[in-house]
Design a protein around this motif. Structure first.
Motif, PDB file in Angstrom:
ATOM      1  N   LEU A  33       0.825  -1.208   0.000  1.00  0.00           N
ATOM      2  CA  LEU A  33       0.000   0.000   0.000  1.00  0.00           C
ATOM      3  C   LEU A  33       0.861   1.261   0.000  1.00  0.00           C
ATOM      4  O   LEU A  33       0.490   2.276  -0.609  1.00  0.00           O
TER       5      LEU A  33
ATOM      6  N   TYR B  53       2.015   1.577  -3.635  1.00  0.00           N
ATOM      7  CA  TYR B  53       0.909   2.067  -4.463  1.00  0.00           C
ATOM      8  C   TYR B  53       0.674   3.554  -4.212  1.00  0.00           C
ATOM      9  O   TYR B  53       0.521   4.345  -5.155  1.00  0.00           O
ATOM     10  N   GLY B  54       0.622   3.951  -2.946  1.00  0.00           N
ATOM     11  CA  GLY B  54       0.346   5.344  -2.618  1.00  0.00           C
ATOM     12  C   GLY B  54       1.385   6.291  -3.189  1.00  0.00           C
ATOM     13  O   GLY B  54       1.048   7.371  -3.688  1.00  0.00           O
TER      14      GLY B  54
ATOM     15  N   LEU C   7      -5.070   5.146   2.564  1.00  0.00           N
ATOM     16  CA  LEU C   7      -4.941   3.752   2.124  1.00  0.00           C
ATOM     17  C   LEU C   7      -4.865   2.807   3.311  1.00  0.00           C
ATOM     18  O   LEU C   7      -5.467   1.727   3.299  1.00  0.00           O
TER      19      LEU C   7
ATOM     20  N   VAL D 296      -8.409   5.374  -3.909  1.00  0.00           N
ATOM     21  CA  VAL D 296      -8.192   4.653  -2.652  1.00  0.00           C
ATOM     22  C   VAL D 296      -8.775   3.242  -2.752  1.00  0.00           C
ATOM     23  O   VAL D 296      -8.128   2.260  -2.373  1.00  0.00           O
TER      24      VAL D 296
ATOM     25  N   GLY E 299      -6.583   1.145  -4.857  1.00  0.00           N
ATOM     26  CA  GLY E 299      -5.378   0.702  -4.175  1.00  0.00           C
ATOM     27  C   GLY E 299      -5.580  -0.605  -3.433  1.00  0.00           C
ATOM     28  O   GLY E 299      -4.781  -1.537  -3.551  1.00  0.00           O
ATOM     29  N   VAL E 300      -6.666  -0.700  -2.669  1.00  0.00           N
ATOM     30  CA  VAL E 300      -6.927  -1.922  -1.908  1.00  0.00           C
ATOM     31  C   VAL E 300      -7.253  -3.082  -2.842  1.00  0.00           C
ATOM     32  O   VAL E 300      -6.762  -4.203  -2.666  1.00  0.00           O
TER      33      VAL E 300
ATOM     34  N   THR F 297     -14.628  -0.575   1.480  1.00  0.00           N
ATOM     35  CA  THR F 297     -13.266  -0.057   1.501  1.00  0.00           C
ATOM     36  C   THR F 297     -13.204   1.392   1.970  1.00  0.00           C
ATOM     37  O   THR F 297     -12.292   1.774   2.708  1.00  0.00           O
TER      38      THR F 297
END
Length: 428
Positions: free
Chosen positions: A159, A162-163, A173, A358, A361-362, A420
């Protein structure tokens, strides 16, 4: 552009097939592209891209989180968390199977690494499950599947990656990963319960509320670390790098001074392991600087976004398509590398149709993690198979219900964004 893509990605995949480290395969791809299309890739740009790939203060967070996880792993944390998990669910039929999943849930907030979770928990529970009569392939499978929870519940290296590449708040995230991470555990516990009930796997004796209280007190300091991380980021108290540094110092302090399961000599060995793990990721990020520059210079993201917009403007459909793509790519690429390569391409596409970044991302992280338990690469399959002294094919067969549970959860996260986004919207 098709020829350029073929040279770039073809060279990288060829290097991986030959067994080269991923950073070397990516560097070879950049070199091959430079030789084939020299006017489009000036030599000076390559050097600058390598430096710019990691020229960010926030990348230090990766090293700090690796250090915190390694210290907590070496500092007697796994034994305390296993004791807590056993006191909670060990008395249910198939108890050790449920302990395995629950231990991964609580361990996830400490390590943030699927491989670390599988190594630490599997080394203790897999032999114990075999002695209790569980099939070796099943003991390996439940360990591999539950270890995927680690990089979803914060702190999470994927994460963070990704962020940083998507330009999304890591605090948001981390908050977004809490509910899906807990749901991963619940979905896997449901699969574990069904299999254990059908096979009549044994349960351990109930230890009583006294043991549960003692186990909780013994593990409370370890369980506070993810709270420190989430509160620090969500409250805007510190940056992700500062929170990572605090987590590392906290882990060293309780391991050396409170639990005292780690001495200075052991700490030095732990620092070396953490440095090696961090460098493994950071060198890939550095090489990816040139790789991403090439892809951006092609305009691939722009063309992909335009093509996708012509197919559908429904964010749910686009998110589902991205998830399927990542599931397929995850069968041959490990999560962090996959995110580094595809995030700069997919984020503009997702943004163009209104996908929440967001949520993406998950979903992206979970999709890539499923690749760790999917053939042909599936690193966790082979790690846990070795722990259980079982054939990989037996582990794959036993993974079926757990893989089904994770895919069902992935579908729910795509269809129901609130699963999420509820917590980030509440606390963000």
């Amino acid at each position: 552009m098709l020829l350029e893509l073929a040279v770039l990605f073809g060279t990288m995949l060829a290097g991986m097939v030959l067994g080269a480290p991923i950073f070397f395969a990516m560097a070879a791809a950049v070199a091959a592209y430079g030789l084939a299309f020299q006017p489009k890739l000036p030599a000076m740009v390559v050097g600058q891209s390598f430096m710019q790939g990691i020229d960010s203060y926030n990348y230090a967070a990766i090293a700090f989180f690796f250090l915190a996880g390694e210290v907590m792993n070496a500092g007697g944390i796994s034994r305390r968390l296993l004791r807590l998990a056993s006191a909670l669910v060990g008395h249910i039929r198939g108890g050790l199977s449920h302990v395995n999943v629950l231990a991964s849930m609580v361990f996830a907030g400490v390590s943030g690494s699927a491989v670390a979770d599988a190594s630490a928990i599997g080394s203790v529970l897999v032999p114990a499950m075999k002695r209790a009569g569980y099939a070796p392939g099943y003991a390996a499978a439940v360990t591999a599947a539950s270890a995927t929870i680690g990089p979803v519940i914060p702190p999470s290296i994927p994460l963070v990656v990704y962020g940083l590449f998507a330009g999304v708040s890591i605090g948001q995230l981390f908050l977004a990963g809490v509910v899906p991470g807990v749901l991963m555990g619940l979905f896997l516990l449901a699969a574990s319960f069904v299999v254990s009930w059908r096979r009549n796997y044994p349960a351990t004796d109930w230890q009583g509320m006294g043991e549960l209280g003692r186990a909780a007190r013994d593990a409370i300091l370890a369980l506070l670390m993810p709270v420190i991380v989430v509160v620090g980021l969500a409250g805007g108290v510190a940056t992700v790098t500062e929170v990572g540094a605090v987590a590392a110092v906290y882990a060293i302090a309780i391991s050396l001074l409170v639990y005292r399961d780690l001495d200075p000599k052991g700490l030095w060995a732990t620092l070396q392991r953490a440095a090696l793990a961090a460098v493994t990721v950071l060198i890939v990020i550095s090489i990816a600087g040139a790789f991403v520059w090439i892809v951006a210079n092609m305009g691939l993201a722009r063309h992909l976004a335009a093509g996708v917009a012509g197919l559908s403007d429904d964010p749910t459909i686009i998110l589902a398509a991205i998830a399927v793509l990542l599931l397929l790519l995850g069968m041959v690429l490990e999560p962090v590398t996959l995110l580094i390569v595809v995030v700069p391409i997919l984020v503009p596409t997702a943004r163009s149709v209104g996908v929440d970044l967001v949520q993406l991302g998950v979903v992206a992280v979970l999709s890539t993690l499923i690749g760790l338990i999917t053939p042909p690469v599936g690193f966790l399959i082979y790690l846990t198979a070795a722990q259980a002294e079982a054939r990989a094919v037996a582990v794959v067969r036993e993974l079926t219900p757990f893989l089904g549970a994770l895919l069902a959860l992935l579908a729910c996260l795509i269809v129901f964004p609130s699963w999420t986004l509820w917590l980030p919207r509440l606390l963000g």
